[in-house]
Design an enzyme around this catalytic site. Sequence first.
Site, PDB file in Angstrom:
ATOM      1  N   PHE A 138      -6.594  -1.586   5.960  1.00 23.96           N
ATOM      2  CA  PHE A 138      -5.108  -1.937   5.278  1.00 23.96           C
ATOM      3  C   PHE A 138      -4.477  -0.501   4.945  1.00 23.96           C
ATOM      4  O   PHE A 138      -3.300  -0.517   4.343  1.00 23.96           O
ATOM      5  CB  PHE A 138      -5.229  -2.763   3.960  1.00 23.96           C
ATOM      6  CG  PHE A 138      -5.795  -4.106   4.162  1.00 23.96           C
ATOM      7  CD1 PHE A 138      -5.908  -4.422   5.482  1.00 23.96           C
ATOM      8  CD2 PHE A 138      -6.204  -5.000   3.003  1.00 23.96           C
ATOM      9  CE1 PHE A 138      -6.521  -5.617   5.430  1.00 23.96           C
ATOM     10  CE2 PHE A 138      -6.657  -6.043   3.112  1.00 23.96           C
ATOM     11  CZ  PHE A 138      -6.880  -6.541   4.583  1.00 23.96           C
ATOM     12  N   HIS A 187     -10.823  -6.046   9.253  1.00 22.47           N
ATOM     13  CA  HIS A 187     -11.501  -5.684   8.055  1.00 22.47           C
ATOM     14  C   HIS A 187     -12.925  -4.783   8.193  1.00 22.47           C
ATOM     15  O   HIS A 187     -13.760  -5.047   7.444  1.00 22.47           O
ATOM     16  CB  HIS A 187     -12.005  -7.107   7.509  1.00 22.47           C
ATOM     17  CG  HIS A 187     -10.920  -7.815   6.867  1.00 22.47           C
ATOM     18  ND1 HIS A 187     -10.007  -8.584   7.826  1.00 22.47           N
ATOM     19  CD2 HIS A 187     -10.386  -8.043   5.622  1.00 22.47           C
ATOM     20  CE1 HIS A 187      -9.101  -9.194   7.032  1.00 22.47           C
ATOM     21  NE2 HIS A 187      -9.106  -8.801   5.617  1.00 22.47           N
ATOM     22  N   ALA A 200     -10.529  -0.584   4.125  1.00 23.16           N
ATOM     23  CA  ALA A 200      -9.927   0.632   4.690  1.00 23.16           C
ATOM     24  C   ALA A 200      -8.889   0.338   5.734  1.00 23.16           C
ATOM     25  O   ALA A 200      -7.929   0.941   5.919  1.00 23.16           O
ATOM     26  CB  ALA A 200     -11.086   1.486   5.096  1.00 23.16           C
ATOM     27  N   GLU A 202       0.762  -1.070  -0.177  1.00 21.33           N
ATOM     28  CA  GLU A 202      -0.069   0.090  -0.117  1.00 21.33           C
ATOM     29  C   GLU A 202       0.876   1.176   0.096  1.00 21.33           C
ATOM     30  O   GLU A 202       0.561   2.410  -0.613  1.00 21.33           O
ATOM     31  CB  GLU A 202      -0.885  -0.003   1.242  1.00 21.33           C
ATOM     32  CG  GLU A 202      -2.003  -0.819   1.228  1.00 21.33           C
ATOM     33  CD  GLU A 202      -1.633  -2.259   1.562  1.00 21.33           C
ATOM     34  OE1 GLU A 202      -2.737  -3.364   1.140  1.00 21.33           O
ATOM     35  OE2 GLU A 202      -0.632  -2.602   1.727  1.00 21.33           O
TER      36      GLU A 202
END
Length: 658
Positions: free
Chosen positions: A423, A464, A421, A397
């Site tokens: 991550f 998550h 989101a 990322e």
Amino acid sequence: MIFYRQNLTDIQLLDLYKKILKPRLIEEKMLILIRQGKVSKWFSGIGQEAIAVGVTAVLDQSEYILPMHRNLGVFTTREIPLHRLFSQWQGKANGFTKGRDRSFHFGTQEYNIIGMISHLGPQLGIADGIALANKLQDNKKITAVFTGEGATSEGDFHEALNIAAVWKLPVMFIIENNGYGLSTPTNEQYACENLADKGIGYGIESWIIDGNNIVEVYNKLSQLKEEMKENPRPILLEFKTFRMRGHEEASGTKYVPQELMDQWELRDPVSNYQKYLKENGILTEELDEQFRAEIKQEIDENWTKANAEPEIEPTYSGELDDVYKPYQFEEVNTESETENIRFIDAIRNGLNESMQRHKNLVLMGQDIAEYGGAFKITDGFVEFFGKDRVRNTPICESAIVSTAMGLSINNYKAIVEMQFADFVSTGFNPIVNLLAKSHYRWGEKADVVVRMPCGGGTQAGPFHSQTNEAWFTKTPGLKVVYPAFPYDAKGLLNTSINDPNPVLFFEHKLLYRSIYQDVPKEYYTIPLGKAALIKEGKSVTIISFGAPVHWALETLANNPEIDADLIDLRTLQPLDTETIFASVKKTGKAIIYQEDTLFGGIASDISALIMENCFEYLDAPVKRVASLDSPIPFTKALEDQFLPRNRFETALKELLDY
């Protein structure tokens, strides 16, 4: 030191000498000035000039270079007027950052130089993005990015090399191995013999070059550049050199063994090259003195000019107006036929229409190409827009966000999809320190949208299910959008893509396939920073966003006697305080309903704003309803307890009864 001139003419050799001499003479001037207290801080590149000068001399003026704070030779070889550099170092308005950042922490599109941030690593990913834009245009341009041996330990280094290798990007990754990361020697930084060896792991061609030999640097990079133009690929270049001064002047060099200093002093890149030129009859003593006199005169004249500039006079408007790039919202309305679609379809349609509207828009994310993404939003996009514009990324990322910034710098638009989101935490640094601050620091836009599938209610557990908007509403320079309805999702996404500023676009996963609405089939936009008043009443103001808007509607449907204003914020930064204050002044009571945990959430700031601006209108304390201050759990019973859905009605009635 041996210099193999190959095909270089005397004129070229002398030109390289003038280019390497100039930063050395500037540095010598700065060292005098810092001792006199006329310069506050200095990061010396004495002993390393051949690398910066050699690399820059090889690249065309139109090719981007991403230097660090010890690469004065990049800036002088690109012939930036010295008085502007001196203004930058002295914090004058005529510098490149208006006094907002120091030394070489800046960029300039005029000279195709993109400066560093102190975190170092993200600029490697920026180079990937710039090179990707070049490759998409097939313009045969090369990008060069500098880093030090210490920064090769950062994760961004590995991520950027891996991306460049997989995408075959024409980037020269330049490692200036100068022996020390501040005071830490290389044997405490890495265990391999040569950093160039790391290229093997990524399938990248790599070379070790004498970083003190200007002719070797120039000739080798000239050869590699020609090869990269015909066969685009990344190359890792380790330049062996040494830093003859401290990390910065205040730190000194006491930690360096004297014999090591003596050894490298004999390999000085300027004096050795001067000796070679004189011994071969290319440089005479008279010509050398002429070069030095001309450069010193240029330095003195420009130093005087910079010092004559007034000190910066700060103003609130001057600072706040530069946080974001000015953007004139383009309102696009449509009278087109509507269709009843889901929230997820609205996102998909907005992306599709924006991809057609902006031919320079690139989507990046994990599994978004053939697979269509974790939520199948981009399913079929590859067939329509091609793999150049719909790109699967490695799992990295941080470097991908930096790559998006590089695309923006090189006149592309970028959307990065976080698979979840949660991550974004591994891409946090480039978002809050690079995207958010670039326009404020040196006037460069960050035309990047980060899509953030978020939220609980699906029993997905702690990694998550977070809704982490408060991480970003706190950071000046970012815009944060959080729609609750399909119509808003499409229109706000289109506007976010048009806006040249960085936008975090939150999409609640629970709403993807559960919320339907009539949405125009054609393209339209909705302005950021305008809340929606979706129910009107006189007794209380309910302020919410995302899934809790729908939960509030359920509560009001179950309690028809409650006469409430219900505000859907839609965007959190910028925040529509005008609508909030007008409603609270009318009703006298306010309750803020968010899914995020309570402490430190945006509800706290909204509550404070209401107390500061509407206190005399309030008939009760402002209430906040939010999730428990714990990580979000997996099991349904625990998640139901965590989320605020079952506590809102009680809190609302307590407020009404106050």
